[in-house]
Write a protein that holds these residues in place. Structure first.
Motif: not given
Length: 364
Positions: A188, A214, A217, A220-222, A225, A302
């Motif tokens: 990922t 992070t 990414t 944008e990932r919160w 995850t 989120k």
């Protein structure tokens, strides 16, 4: 919003500098870094007696720092640490002795380290499994990808601020009588996975290093995850063999205490929704009302639910002095008995970056 802006500045600077290396791992408030935040003793025998490990802390700031207190979660762990000030660029240590005298059991102990210049302490972990008798590798590593065994197929990385990275080691074993070649695919984005050597000798163990960064990414990932990877063992692929989960939250390390207090501040009318007793398959709806009493607009990045069947419709950013609602929908299909669903909000509030709300009901 300053914390969000800071995260994107960190991301841009990292891209420009090409600084995605391991040196950026386990940094706290741009002040200190640790070589690791979890030490896994693996499998130990009670007869082996006390076990010791050391965490190395580096001062990455431009001012001296000092470790002024270390607290453990259990009397079975005894800490010691560097007591003199640590100059910029220099290192100190936190050493922990696990007594290993409480019987055969899995252990996971916390070591809370208080460092000058940090607004919050650093929490380190020591873990492992104590045994009173020997077990085979197959018994110790029951989750198998052919001859490659894992203890389990999932590990939690804990919390990570945007713009930073964390690492964790995952112990594996070659349970077969022949050497095996291991490589990784389908990793990922944001996760890197490595082994010291891609060949693991017969009947031996190795440690996979997993790094969640992070910056990879795009910020944008919160929240919760998952990062996964497949393993290829002697040419045989095992899809989605392992998952590393991290809880990614906002980074406020550039803000002063005054600026943090002037940020967004949510005030919820209630922290729980209670529906009482409901029929199986019934769809429940409700809402949480929130007022922003801070000086900056309040934003929820989120919402994560602890149980299936729950969805949340998030409000637009809530300006200072105004209110908004979180609409909740619960499908109770397939559920029974008492249910406590925890909604974890990831926000831009410097004083409340993680908020837990509760949805409670009983399905008959």
């Amino acid at each position: 919003m300053r914390g969000r802006i800071f995260s994107m500045i960190v991301l841009l600077a990292a891209v420009m500098a090409g600084s995605f290396g391991a040196g950026a791992q386990n940094v706290f408030e741009q002040t200190v870094s640790f070589d690791k935040v979890i030490h896994d003793f693996g499998d130990i025998m009670i007869a082996d007696g006390p076990q010791k490990c050391t965490f190395v802390m580096k001062n990455v700031s431009d001012k001296p720092v000092a470790i002024f207190r270390v607290v453990t979660s259990c009397g079975c762990t005894e800490p010691s640490w560097t007591e003199e000030p640590i100059m910029p660029g220099k290192t100190g240590e936190v050493s922990v002795v696990f007594s290993n005298d409480q019987g055969p059991y899995p252990f996971n102990k916390s070591i809370t380290v208080y460092v000058s210049g940090l607004t919050k302490p650093v929490v380190l972990k020591v873990r492992g499994v104590a045994h009173d008798k020997m077990k085979s590798l197959t018994e110790l590593f029951p989750s198998s990808c052919g001859p490659l065994g894992f203890r389990e197929t999932w590990v939690s990385m804990g919390q990570i601020d945007q713009g930073l990275a964390r690492s964790v080691e995952v112990e594996v074993a070659n349970t077969s009588g022949r050497d095996i070649e291991v490589r990784f695919e389908d990793v990922t984005p944001g996760l890197s996975v490595s082994l010291p050597e891609n060949v693991i000798p017969a009947k031996s163990r190795a440690r996979i290093t997993c790094v969640v960064d992070t910056r990879r990414t795009s910020g944008e990932r919160w929240g919760k995850t998952p990062f996964s990877f497949s393993v290829v063992v002697n040419g045989q692929k095992y899809p989605a063999a392992f998952t590393v989960e991290a809880l990614i939250k906002e980074n406020f390390s550039d803000l002063t205490e005054t600026q943090k207090r002037a940020g967004a501040l949510p005030q919820f009318e209630s922290s729980s929704l209670e529906f009482g007793t409901v029929d199986a398959g019934q769809v429940l709806t409700g809402k949480f009302s929130v007022k922003n009493i801070g000086k900056d607009s309040f934003m929820i990045y989120k919402a994560d639910a602890s149980e299936p069947g729950l969805s949340v419709n998030l409000p637009d950013p809530v300006p200072y002095g105004e209110s908004g609602t979180l609409d909740v929908r619960v499908d109770t299909s397939g559920q029974s008995g008492e249910v406590l669903n925890i909604i974890t909000l990831i926000t831009n509030s410097p004083t409340r970056p993680i908020i837990n709300l509760f949805v409670v009901y009983t399905v008959r």
